[in-house]
Design a protein around this motif. Sequence first.
Motif, PDB file in Angstrom:
ATOM      1  N   LEU A   1       5.364 -35.793  63.461  1.00  6.31           N
ATOM      2  CA  LEU A   1       6.495 -35.794  62.270  1.00  6.31           C
ATOM      3  C   LEU A   1       6.934 -36.319  60.863  1.00  6.31           C
ATOM      4  N   LEU A   2       7.418 -37.744  61.409  1.00 11.41           N
ATOM      5  CA  LEU A   2       7.773 -38.510  61.466  1.00 11.41           C
ATOM      6  C   LEU A   2       6.249 -39.094  60.441  1.00 11.41           C
ATOM      7  N   LEU A   3       5.653 -38.866  60.882  1.00 11.68           N
ATOM      8  CA  LEU A   3       4.046 -39.374  60.203  1.00 11.68           C
ATOM      9  C   LEU A   3       4.009 -38.487  59.001  1.00 11.68           C
ATOM     10  N   GLY A   4       4.529 -37.821  58.938  1.00  9.62           N
ATOM     11  CA  GLY A   4       3.796 -36.834  58.123  1.00  9.62           C
ATOM     12  C   GLY A   4       4.509 -37.068  57.038  1.00  9.62           C
ATOM     13  N   LEU A   5       6.142 -37.237  57.680  1.00 13.25           N
ATOM     14  CA  LEU A   5       7.548 -37.479  56.686  1.00 13.25           C
ATOM     15  C   LEU A   5       6.905 -38.699  56.045  1.00 13.25           C
ATOM     16  N   LEU A   6       6.394 -39.727  56.825  1.00 13.17           N
ATOM     17  CA  LEU A   6       6.253 -40.856  56.140  1.00 13.17           C
ATOM     18  C   LEU A   6       4.964 -40.683  55.079  1.00 13.17           C
ATOM     19  N   GLU A   7       4.132 -40.462  54.638  1.00 15.70           N
ATOM     20  CA  GLU A   7       3.342 -40.115  54.291  1.00 15.70           C
ATOM     21  C   GLU A   7       3.456 -39.308  52.736  1.00 15.70           C
ATOM     22  N   HIS A   8       4.366 -38.471  53.120  1.00 13.07           N
ATOM     23  CA  HIS A   8       4.963 -37.114  52.022  1.00 13.07           C
ATOM     24  C   HIS A   8       5.319 -38.756  50.938  1.00 13.07           C
ATOM     25  N   PHE A   9       4.661 -37.908  49.874  1.00 11.14           N
ATOM     26  CA  PHE A   9       5.237 -38.375  48.633  1.00 11.14           C
ATOM     27  C   PHE A   9       6.953 -38.567  48.691  1.00 11.14           C
ATOM     28  N   LYS A  10       7.674 -36.841  48.037  1.00 11.66           N
ATOM     29  CA  LYS A  10       8.778 -37.027  48.237  1.00 11.66           C
ATOM     30  C   LYS A  10       9.775 -36.215  49.199  1.00 11.66           C
ATOM     31  N   PRO A  11       9.427 -36.686  50.655  1.00 12.17           N
ATOM     32  CA  PRO A  11      10.185 -36.077  51.761  1.00 12.17           C
ATOM     33  C   PRO A  11      11.584 -35.474  50.942  1.00 12.17           C
ATOM     34  N   THR A  12      12.320 -33.493  51.167  1.00 13.50           N
ATOM     35  CA  THR A  12      13.573 -33.502  50.797  1.00 13.50           C
ATOM     36  C   THR A  12      13.951 -33.858  52.114  1.00 13.50           C
ATOM     37  N   LYS A  13      15.992 -33.981  51.900  1.00 15.03           N
ATOM     38  CA  LYS A  13      16.513 -33.971  53.210  1.00 15.03           C
ATOM     39  C   LYS A  13      16.440 -33.595  53.396  1.00 15.03           C
TER      40      LYS A  13
ATOM     41  N   GLN B   1      14.063 -31.599  55.341  1.00 16.67           N
ATOM     42  CA  GLN B   1      12.971 -32.207  56.264  1.00 16.67           C
ATOM     43  C   GLN B   1      14.281 -33.576  56.771  1.00 16.67           C
ATOM     44  N   TRP B   2      14.185 -34.681  56.049  1.00 17.20           N
ATOM     45  CA  TRP B   2      15.166 -35.589  57.012  1.00 17.20           C
ATOM     46  C   TRP B   2      16.164 -35.578  57.935  1.00 17.20           C
ATOM     47  N   LEU B   3      16.979 -34.174  57.898  1.00 14.08           N
ATOM     48  CA  LEU B   3      18.084 -33.684  58.637  1.00 14.08           C
ATOM     49  C   LEU B   3      17.428 -32.527  59.684  1.00 14.08           C
TER      50      LEU B   3
ATOM     51  N   ALA C   1      13.682 -45.722  53.447  1.00 16.02           N
ATOM     52  CA  ALA C   1      14.124 -46.220  54.612  1.00 16.02           C
ATOM     53  C   ALA C   1      15.953 -45.154  54.564  1.00 16.02           C
ATOM     54  N   ARG C   2      15.824 -44.248  53.274  1.00 18.57           N
ATOM     55  CA  ARG C   2      17.567 -43.541  53.746  1.00 18.57           C
ATOM     56  C   ARG C   2      17.315 -42.042  54.557  1.00 18.57           C
ATOM     57  N   GLY C   3      16.298 -41.308  53.663  1.00 19.65           N
ATOM     58  CA  GLY C   3      15.764 -40.681  54.648  1.00 19.65           C
ATOM     59  C   GLY C   3      16.009 -40.574  56.588  1.00 19.65           C
ATOM     60  N   VAL C   4      15.176 -42.036  56.422  1.00 19.28           N
ATOM     61  CA  VAL C   4      14.728 -42.743  58.446  1.00 19.28           C
ATOM     62  C   VAL C   4      16.202 -42.463  58.797  1.00 19.28           C
ATOM     63  N   TRP C   5      16.983 -43.952  57.777  1.00 23.21           N
ATOM     64  CA  TRP C   5      19.059 -43.734  58.041  1.00 23.21           C
ATOM     65  C   TRP C   5      19.677 -42.200  58.510  1.00 23.21           C
ATOM     66  N   LEU C   6      18.994 -41.824  57.563  1.00 26.06           N
ATOM     67  CA  LEU C   6      19.803 -40.114  58.030  1.00 26.06           C
ATOM     68  C   LEU C   6      19.762 -39.536  58.787  1.00 26.06           C
ATOM     69  N   THR C   7      18.288 -39.313  58.979  1.00 21.71           N
ATOM     70  CA  THR C   7      17.267 -38.512  60.843  1.00 21.71           C
ATOM     71  C   THR C   7      17.634 -39.381  61.774  1.00 21.71           C
ATOM     72  N   LEU C   8      18.390 -40.972  62.681  1.00 18.89           N
ATOM     73  CA  LEU C   8      18.976 -41.695  62.531  1.00 18.89           C
ATOM     74  C   LEU C   8      20.207 -41.334  63.066  1.00 18.89           C
ATOM     75  N   LEU C   9      20.891 -41.401  62.519  1.00 18.85           N
ATOM     76  CA  LEU C   9      22.402 -40.574  62.106  1.00 18.85           C
ATOM     77  C   LEU C   9      22.797 -39.024  62.824  1.00 18.85           C
ATOM     78  N   ILE C  10      22.027 -38.065  62.243  1.00 18.63           N
ATOM     79  CA  ILE C  10      21.839 -37.320  62.852  1.00 18.63           C
ATOM     80  C   ILE C  10      21.616 -36.710  63.724  1.00 18.63           C
ATOM     81  N   ALA C  11      20.433 -38.050  64.876  1.00 23.46           N
ATOM     82  CA  ALA C  11      20.402 -37.645  66.030  1.00 23.46           C
ATOM     83  C   ALA C  11      20.974 -38.639  66.628  1.00 23.46           C
ATOM     84  N   ILE C  12      22.363 -39.088  66.985  1.00 24.31           N
ATOM     85  CA  ILE C  12      23.508 -39.376  67.330  1.00 24.31           C
ATOM     86  C   ILE C  12      24.557 -38.641  67.356  1.00 24.31           C
ATOM     87  N   PHE C  13      24.470 -38.192  65.861  1.00 22.81           N
ATOM     88  CA  PHE C  13      25.836 -37.137  66.290  1.00 22.81           C
ATOM     89  C   PHE C  13      25.450 -36.079  66.864  1.00 22.81           C
TER      90      PHE C  13
END
Length: 365
Positions: free
Chosen positions: A102-114, A116-118, A157-169
């Motif tokens: 899933l992470l690779l798919g979002l990285l290859e996606h031109f404009k992944p949405t918030k 999707q990262w959530l 990077a902002r999307g990945v940071w968001l994923t990280l924070l949600i996963a921690i929470f």
Amino acid sequence: MSGILICNAGYLIYRLGQRLGGSRRVGAIWLWLVYFSGSAGAIVPLIQDVLGGTYSNSFDYSNLATQKPESLFFFANYITSHLLPQRSYLLGMAVVLGCLTLLLGLLEHFKPTKNQWLGLGLFVGLMPFGHVHSYFVIMAVIGLLAIWLSATDSKKARGVWLTLLIAIFVGSPQVIWQFASSYHVGFSQFATGWLTPKGGNPLNFWLLNLGLFGLLAPFTAGQWFNSKNSRANDKSALIKVLIITSLAIFTICNLVIFQPNGWDNMKFLTYAYLFISLPVAWWLAKLSRGSLYKSIVIGLLILIMTLTGLQSVYLESTNSYQLFSSADQAMAEFVVKNISSEATILTDTNHNNPIPTLTGRKIII
């Protein structure tokens, strides 16, 4: 159920290898290296026993140290040591591979949405309920990727940071509860070279267990970083992060024993092996191209490198094992009748221990 998950995980390894390495050959070699891993040094006693007529179906040569501790061959086959007997690890590993896909798919996606990262963050955050080791591994990958992309692709990077924070929470409450209920003084300890004997040489220990693969891993990782494939894009960043994560896990697991049973560091070391075997597969696939002769030579090399793993998987497919004997059942009945249900019982470290399994009593190892 285990068979289905093993097949699914194998398919994810193959597909990830194909997408990250650029060819189906990379995916196939990566899958083979992972699923038929095993202590390389045990190839010598395996061949000696076969040629000498002393080969025994009771010996798993990929983890020969279980029968002959003095051999120091501890790096057991991935399937027979983890995926089959440890259902929570199998689930965790399958989820890690799913998260990476899933992470690779979002990285290859031109404009992944918030959203999707959530969603990915929520998926990762639920992992401690299945396998906490796998949660720590994927969190390390996501954290390092966020740091890496902050310097190369601020939007992703902002999307990945968001994923990280949600996963921690989401995941932290379960992790805190689990540590509070099971972790205590003396649970972990410092070490030099994982299970290297006192006074032994960790380098010799790992050459025994990894053999040629242990030499190829750092070399091929360096080759990847210096290759044209290692251009500045998000997919390449993920591969580099997987390599760095692998080296970090390997280093830490050689310095710290996380649980009373030191062999359990394998729950982390298997991920280090999984990640670092990708550049090895990429390099071997690269060498095998161009002629049938090259393909045959590389194929034989891979076969030799994984010979003990193949023996281990074959052994597992032909042998049957007794979980509990009549004596175990009799002992469990005695405990139920004569020992309080509130008692804590001192036991050995064997996984098929009848006390917790058949009586439900608390144990201390």
